[in-house]
Design an enzyme around this catalytic site. Structure first.
Site, PDB file in Angstrom:
ATOM      1  N   TYR A 137      26.927  30.884 -17.069  1.00  0.00           N
ATOM      2  CA  TYR A 137      26.845  32.983 -17.108  1.00  0.00           C
ATOM      3  C   TYR A 137      26.640  32.461 -15.653  1.00  0.00           C
ATOM      4  O   TYR A 137      25.342  32.814 -15.228  1.00  0.00           O
ATOM      5  CB  TYR A 137      26.344  33.492 -18.281  1.00  0.00           C
ATOM      6  CG  TYR A 137      25.769  33.524 -19.096  1.00  0.00           C
ATOM      7  CD1 TYR A 137      26.463  32.246 -19.784  1.00  0.00           C
ATOM      8  CD2 TYR A 137      25.869  34.099 -20.075  1.00  0.00           C
ATOM      9  CE1 TYR A 137      26.253  32.393 -21.299  1.00  0.00           C
ATOM     10  CE2 TYR A 137      26.298  34.438 -21.701  1.00  0.00           C
ATOM     11  CZ  TYR A 137      26.498  33.075 -22.128  1.00  0.00           C
ATOM     12  OH  TYR A 137      26.769  33.621 -23.588  1.00  0.00           O
ATOM     13  N   LYS A 187      24.752  17.827 -22.321  1.00  0.00           N
ATOM     14  CA  LYS A 187      26.408  16.976 -22.960  1.00  0.00           C
ATOM     15  C   LYS A 187      26.251  16.901 -21.226  1.00  0.00           C
ATOM     16  O   LYS A 187      27.791  16.919 -20.555  1.00  0.00           O
ATOM     17  CB  LYS A 187      27.791  18.368 -22.344  1.00  0.00           C
ATOM     18  CG  LYS A 187      28.429  18.411 -23.243  1.00  0.00           C
ATOM     19  CD  LYS A 187      28.900  17.225 -24.734  1.00  0.00           C
ATOM     20  CE  LYS A 187      30.088  17.630 -24.628  1.00  0.00           C
ATOM     21  NZ  LYS A 187      30.466  16.007 -25.700  1.00  0.00           N
ATOM     22  N   ASP A 220      27.175  19.161 -29.162  1.00  0.00           N
ATOM     23  CA  ASP A 220      28.235  18.524 -29.746  1.00  0.00           C
ATOM     24  C   ASP A 220      27.795  17.648 -31.111  1.00  0.00           C
ATOM     25  O   ASP A 220      27.270  18.358 -32.543  1.00  0.00           O
ATOM     26  CB  ASP A 220      29.413  18.144 -29.729  1.00  0.00           C
ATOM     27  CG  ASP A 220      28.556  16.259 -28.943  1.00  0.00           C
ATOM     28  OD1 ASP A 220      28.039  16.258 -28.600  1.00  0.00           O
ATOM     29  OD2 ASP A 220      30.181  15.765 -29.179  1.00  0.00           O
ATOM     30  N   ASP A 244      23.112  30.420 -26.201  1.00  0.00           N
ATOM     31  CA  ASP A 244      23.619  31.404 -27.278  1.00  0.00           C
ATOM     32  C   ASP A 244      24.757  30.958 -28.304  1.00  0.00           C
ATOM     33  O   ASP A 244      24.525  31.375 -29.645  1.00  0.00           O
ATOM     34  CB  ASP A 244      24.672  32.222 -26.737  1.00  0.00           C
ATOM     35  CG  ASP A 244      25.895  32.827 -26.992  1.00  0.00           C
ATOM     36  OD1 ASP A 244      24.928  33.776 -27.020  1.00  0.00           O
ATOM     37  OD2 ASP A 244      27.270  33.298 -26.724  1.00  0.00           O
ATOM     38  N   ASP A 248      23.623  31.672 -32.684  1.00  0.00           N
ATOM     39  CA  ASP A 248      24.302  32.133 -33.908  1.00  0.00           C
ATOM     40  C   ASP A 248      24.364  30.602 -35.177  1.00  0.00           C
ATOM     41  O   ASP A 248      24.317  31.297 -36.535  1.00  0.00           O
ATOM     42  CB  ASP A 248      25.724  32.479 -33.684  1.00  0.00           C
ATOM     43  CG  ASP A 248      26.434  33.991 -33.039  1.00  0.00           C
ATOM     44  OD1 ASP A 248      24.953  34.768 -32.598  1.00  0.00           O
ATOM     45  OD2 ASP A 248      27.118  34.547 -33.500  1.00  0.00           O
TER      46      ASP A 248
HETATM   47  C1  IPM Z   1      24.399  37.189 -27.097  1.00  0.00           C
HETATM   48  C2  IPM Z   1      25.879  38.321 -26.963  1.00  0.00           C
HETATM   49  C3  IPM Z   1      25.567  37.183 -25.439  1.00  0.00           C
HETATM   50  C4  IPM Z   1      25.381  36.404 -24.496  1.00  0.00           C
HETATM   51  C5  IPM Z   1      27.007  38.274 -25.067  1.00  0.00           C
HETATM   52  C6  IPM Z   1      27.179  39.835 -25.668  1.00  0.00           C
HETATM   53  C7  IPM Z   1      26.766  38.689 -23.219  1.00  0.00           C
HETATM   54  O1  IPM Z   1      25.845  36.781 -27.045  1.00  0.00           O
HETATM   55  O2  IPM Z   1      22.829  37.752 -26.841  1.00  0.00           O
HETATM   56  O3  IPM Z   1      23.754  36.629 -27.604  1.00  0.00           O
HETATM   57  O4  IPM Z   1      26.113  35.396 -24.765  1.00  0.00           O
HETATM   58  O5  IPM Z   1      24.389  36.337 -24.262  1.00  0.00           O
HETATM   59 MN    MN Z   2      25.069  35.569 -28.121  1.00  0.00          MN
END
Ligand code: IPM
Ligand code: MN
Ligand code: NAD
Length: 353
Positions: A137, A187, A220, A244, A248
């Site tokens: 980022y 990676k 991966d 990130d 999830d």
């Molecule tokens: C998170 C979100 C953010 C990130 C986005 C919305 C910029 O996905 O906090 O996990 O990637 O940090």
């Molecule tokens: Mn996220």
């Protein structure tokens, strides 16, 4: 009595629905431990962007720099480009307040079926330690040749020795306290400059923590191993983007992304830290009262813990755990029919607050 001033940014979509749940739990359970909260609420959001052309005022960050902590719901709305909304609010907060650790614990709780066969409660208990202010980022890059066949976009990843070292040290010390291990996501086979650099620094840091075992896994393969055997992992150390995605994935392993909490931490406490659930504004369910407030409630527990209220934090977590184990009240994402506020009420009742 201890009083804390919290900057509250509900944001957009279900962010506005889960933030009241977090406040109800903070105030309800805090009161029993002699902790009170004053909330300063800010309307910074995509609605503000549409009305006033900016997600927050120009001096927005100064307005919240003196608070004890920041609680954010979620940001993002269909119609406002995501890079505009997020780089206009969430990401500047993380960067200005040097919240370089994004801490994202996850557990499989009793009473919640993991979609992963064999992921049992009590066995899956891991933490993603995500680098939060540099890496993939970055603002460095640009576009050229717009509208031509030669159009291009370049985005530079930025990894600094100091930035990698401090996040690696944080993960190693956390693993030391947990009596666990660190798995570092890499990676280096495909990304030939930054990832070998990351691996080298992580290994150097690990040499100073002989009690912690360090494994490096390509991202991966790591994703596959997490799904196949999540219980064998403890602390997952990852760069901004990998962390990130991993968070999830680990949330889904625990039953869904509505569960997962996060702290954007400035460990030196020079600035306020920010607490927000892992999930986004969920436009597909927003406005229906269906959002799972668990992620926000668990995030509130992390906020309490950060402010030194370990017992109150543990009480929030055990109330969440209790309601899930009873398996009576749950939101639709976990197979139930409770609304956001019904679930929150159940947590408060369980805690006797
Ligand atoms: C998170 C979100 C953010 C990130 C986005 C919305 C910029 O996905 O906090 O996990 O990637 O940090
Ligand atoms: Mn996220
Ligand atoms: P999302 O997390 O908002 O939603 C993904 C899926 O999970 C959706 O189906 C949603 O309904 C479901 N979900 C999420 N939270 C839930 C909850 N608490 N209870 C029940 N179901 C839940 O991710 P997305 O769809 O990729 O992003 C939507 C918007 O949110 C975008 O604008 C994105 O940029 C933004 N976003 C913001 C943050 C943040 O502010 N921290 C984080 C992630 C995404």
């Amino acid at each position: 009595m201890t009083n804390h001033r919290i900057a509250l940014i509900p944001g957009d979509g279900i962010g506005r629905e889960v933030t009241p749940a977090a406040c109800a739990v903070l105030s309800g359970i805090g009161a029993r431990h002699g902790i009170t909260f004053d909330y300063d609420e800010f309307d910074w959001s995509c609605a503000r962007y549409r009305a006033q052309g900016a997600m927050m005022p120009e001096n927005g960050l100064d307005q919240i720099s003196g608070h004890d902590a920041i609680f954010l719901g979620a940001v993002g709305e269909v119609g406002v480009p995501d890079h505009v909304s997020l780089w206009g609010l969430l990401i500047p907060i993380r960067r200005r307040f040097n919240q370089y650790v994004n801490l994202r614990p996850i557990k499989v709780f009793e009473g919640v079926d993991s979609p992963v066969r064999g992921a049992r409660s009590g066995e899956v208990d891991l933490v993603v330690v995500r680098e939060n202010v540099e890496g993939e980022y970055s603002e460095i890059g640009g576009r050229s040749g717009q509208g031509t066949e030669a159009e291009m976009a370049v985005q530079e990843a930025v990894f600094t020795r100091a930035g990698v070292r401090r996040i690696a040290e944080y993960a190693l010390r956390l693993a030391e306290r947990r009596g666990g291990s660190v798995t570092s996501a890499t990676k280096s086979n495909g990304i030939v400059h930054t990832m070998p650099f990351w691996d080298e620094i992580v290994a150097e840091c690990a040499a100073g923590h002989p009690g912690v075992s360090l494994t490096s896994e390509h991202i991966d393969a790591l994703c596959a191993k997490l799904v196949l055997n999540p219980a064998r992992f403890d602390v997952l150390l990852a760069s901004n983007l990998f962390g990130d995605i991993l968070s999830d994935l680990t949330a889904a392993i625990a039953g869904g992304i509505g569960i997962a909490p996060a702290g954007n931490i400035n460990p030196e406490r020079e600035f306020p830290s920010m607490f927000e659930p892992v999930h986004g504004s969920a436009p597909d369910i927003a406005g229906k009262g269906l959002a799972n407030p668990l992620g926000a409630i668990w995030t509130a527990a992390m906020l309490l813990d950060h402010l030194g209220h370990t017992e109150a934090a543990a009480e929030v977590e055990s109330a969440m755990r209790g309601v899930l184990a009873e398996a009576r009240v749950r939101t639709p994402d976990l197979g139930g029919s409770a609304t956001t506020s019904e679930f929150t009420k159940a947590v408060l009742e369980f805690a006797g607050a």
